[in-house]
Design an enzyme around this catalytic site. Sequence first.
Site, PDB file in Angstrom:
ATOM      1  N   THR A 163       6.173  -0.839  -1.363  1.00  0.00           N
ATOM      2  CA  THR A 163       6.931   0.417  -1.399  1.00  0.00           C
ATOM      3  C   THR A 163       8.240   0.290  -2.177  1.00  0.00           C
ATOM      4  OG1 THR A 163       6.017   0.928   0.770  1.00  0.00           O
ATOM      5  CG2 THR A 163       7.884   2.241   0.064  1.00  0.00           C
ATOM      6  N   PHE A 216       1.982  -2.326   6.292  1.00  0.00           N
ATOM      7  CA  PHE A 216       2.799  -3.405   5.724  1.00  0.00           C
ATOM      8  C   PHE A 216       3.586  -2.966   4.489  1.00  0.00           C
ATOM      9  CE2 PHE A 216      -1.450  -4.907   7.026  1.00  0.00           C
ATOM     10  CZ  PHE A 216      -1.113  -5.329   8.295  1.00  0.00           C
ATOM     11  N   CYS A 217       4.074  -1.728   4.475  1.00  0.00           N
ATOM     12  CA  CYS A 217       4.841  -1.243   3.321  1.00  0.00           C
ATOM     13  C   CYS A 217       4.052  -1.358   2.035  1.00  0.00           C
ATOM     14  CB  CYS A 217       6.166  -1.982   3.164  1.00  0.00           C
ATOM     15  SG  CYS A 217       7.398  -1.464   4.316  1.00  0.00           S
ATOM     16  N   ASN A 218       2.746  -1.215   2.109  1.00  0.00           N
ATOM     17  CA  ASN A 218       1.964  -1.303   0.884  1.00  0.00           C
ATOM     18  C   ASN A 218       0.920  -0.183   0.904  1.00  0.00           C
ATOM     19  OD1 ASN A 218       0.368  -2.059  -1.311  1.00  0.00           O
ATOM     20  ND2 ASN A 218       1.012  -4.187  -1.070  1.00  0.00           N
TER      21      ASN A 218
END
Length: 716
Positions: free
Chosen positions: A136, A408-410
């Site tokens: 992100t 996971f911020c992805n």
Amino acid sequence: MIETLEFTPVYDDITTKFLQNEFARLKDECYVDHAGATLYSDTQIRKVGADLHGSLYANPHSIGIGSSMTQDIIERMRYRILSHFNTTPDEYSVIFTSGATASLKIIAEGFRFKANENNETNRHAGNFVYVQDNHTSVLGMRDVVAARGAEVICLDHNRAFHIFSQHAISPNPDERQNSNSLFVYSAQCNFSGMKYPLEWIGDAHTGALSIVVSEPSTRWYVLLDAAGFVPTNNLDLSIFKPDFVCVSFYKMFGYPTGIGALLVKNSNSDILDKIYYGGGTVDVALSSEMFHKKRQVLHQRFEDGTVSFLSIASLQYGFEILSKLTMDQISRHVFSLAQTLHHSLLTLHHCNGKPVVKLYSDSDYENRSTQGGIVTFNLIRSNGEYVGYMEVVNMAALFKIHLRTGCFCNPGACQRHLSLSTKAILQNYEAGYTCGGTADLINGKPTGALFIYPIKSCGAYEIIDSWNLNAKGLEYDREWMIITSSGTCLTQKHHVNLCLLKPIIFKKQGIMKLTYPGMPTIQISLENIYEKSKEHPICQSRVCESKVQGIDCGSEVSEWLSLALGKPNLRLIRQNHEKQKKGLNKADLSFSNQAQYLVINEASVSWLIDKISDDTDFKKDTSIHRFRGNIIVKGCNAFDELQWEYIRIGNNNFKVNGPCTRCQMICIDQTTGKKTIEPLRTLAEKFHGKLRFGIYLTRLENTQDVLKIGDQIWYS
Ligand SMILES: *Cc1c(COP(=O)(O)O)cnc(C)c1O
């Protein structure tokens, strides 16, 4: 599949003993969130403490012994960082930042996409190319660089591999380059643990990506997001030479947090512009005029204000433990763990032969050069339902296992592996699933029961299987009401016997039957066959201003109602679908007063009933009906519902409007029409006079849909 699931230890006995001592605080906790944050070791912290205890570190911008000690240690640490990555200050510079994200931001704000700002004929800005699986913090760069004129291009996973596998070196590398372009990718995907080829760096430099851009005569730079890679891998910058590398040190050795670095290749450090300057970054600045000269040394130009010098001094003890263990051993250790876990999970099956785990990976965990130490999965019940991640994380915690959950911020990798459409993601967002949120499935089959109240304030009709939703709520819910000759609506509050009037809907036959004790059954049509009444100005008790126009259902039912309820001149009115006065931005409502749906949590009801003493004339087993909910949820804890902001049931997204405020209606036993003092007395006592129970919902979409008993519920 017969695999040997033996874990092959990487560390020898001495190292294992050493590690057990270093992390004695773990006791029997199992920490497997190393990719989220590495744990710091005991020795590291002891040494940091001793260092700070025995040293005099002054502000590095001051002048004096304390200050030069600070400056020394900072310069030593730059050197230490570079040697960790097998390079020297001759080739790379270290800019200290607050972390990988701050490093990425410097590039987003400073990378010069135009080759020559001053040349009128040459103002074309280059490209910003990133891969779908980026973090992100990389995605956030897009808006900044787009505003600065760069063309933003996303490479999907397969396309990226295809392009780089086809790459032939650009035939005329000497061609004049009109712009600068930046390619960003991560060395290891923090979602699946896949390692992207570092060879892409050299390929990108020689023009591999020129085929994806509209103006191929551009000079290529590479930003390697190494934040997820370097904690468990050796990054050798003498072999692979990205122009920029970002890292966070807590991911490498746990302590300290809030410090990271941006490594910049010296040969092209002039590609970074900077507008803002803070203390320490200028040779001279005038306050009376807009004049300043930025420092020449790269890191001096970019480290605004006072660097985090005590944190920087602490870094050395982190690097010590890494070099003691060696990056190679760390890398083999985490890979071996991940491989064993991956293979073990693959072999897990339910009694009916169905797999227990859905794994999301791009590799078979046989090759350490393409797979890192991350295993990403969902758990599945024997009936094929997914287990919500909050349940997984809570169960794991019970067994002292510390996991990482979510995307996971992805978002790109998450979307790719879970095959989610962009539309589905946006819908999830509307339903309250935010990055890092706790939105989740509720376990079990929580939609325990569905009820509608076809005639306002009368008995419930329990839905057997599934029911249609329309713009106003559950189909036929409070579609009708009974009014007096003066136009006011009858409610249970004043006419308790209304609860004994029970409508039964026969959808196939297109009729609704009405029953009342001691009366023959009567039926009315579900079709709108009745004449439109002369605009009845109807005043409802709580929404007094809103005039509701209804359709009179005729004299036969009118007489039946009057006889049953013992009041003359009652009329049954059906809501007029054609001419509904719409409130501004208000969701459509039927004859309900408050909201489209009322949710009752079975556990909250049980909690309340438990508090009621047994010697009252309060019947406990049917008490849930007193709350007149539409949707009864099972499997939650009592009063969980008060935390919900959005919920999703099956395919439907709802916003929570707030709690339902109660009145003496809940004192009417819906099976007998008798009034009791409970549960209002206990509710008032337990909630200090705040009579709230259940929550109201509004559906976010206006489409036709269905709600099924047993639909799973997610909440946030
Ligand atoms: C952790 C991580 C980041 C962000 O690092 P912060 O420490 O949160 O700034 C960026 N990219 C990847 C691949 C990461 O793993």
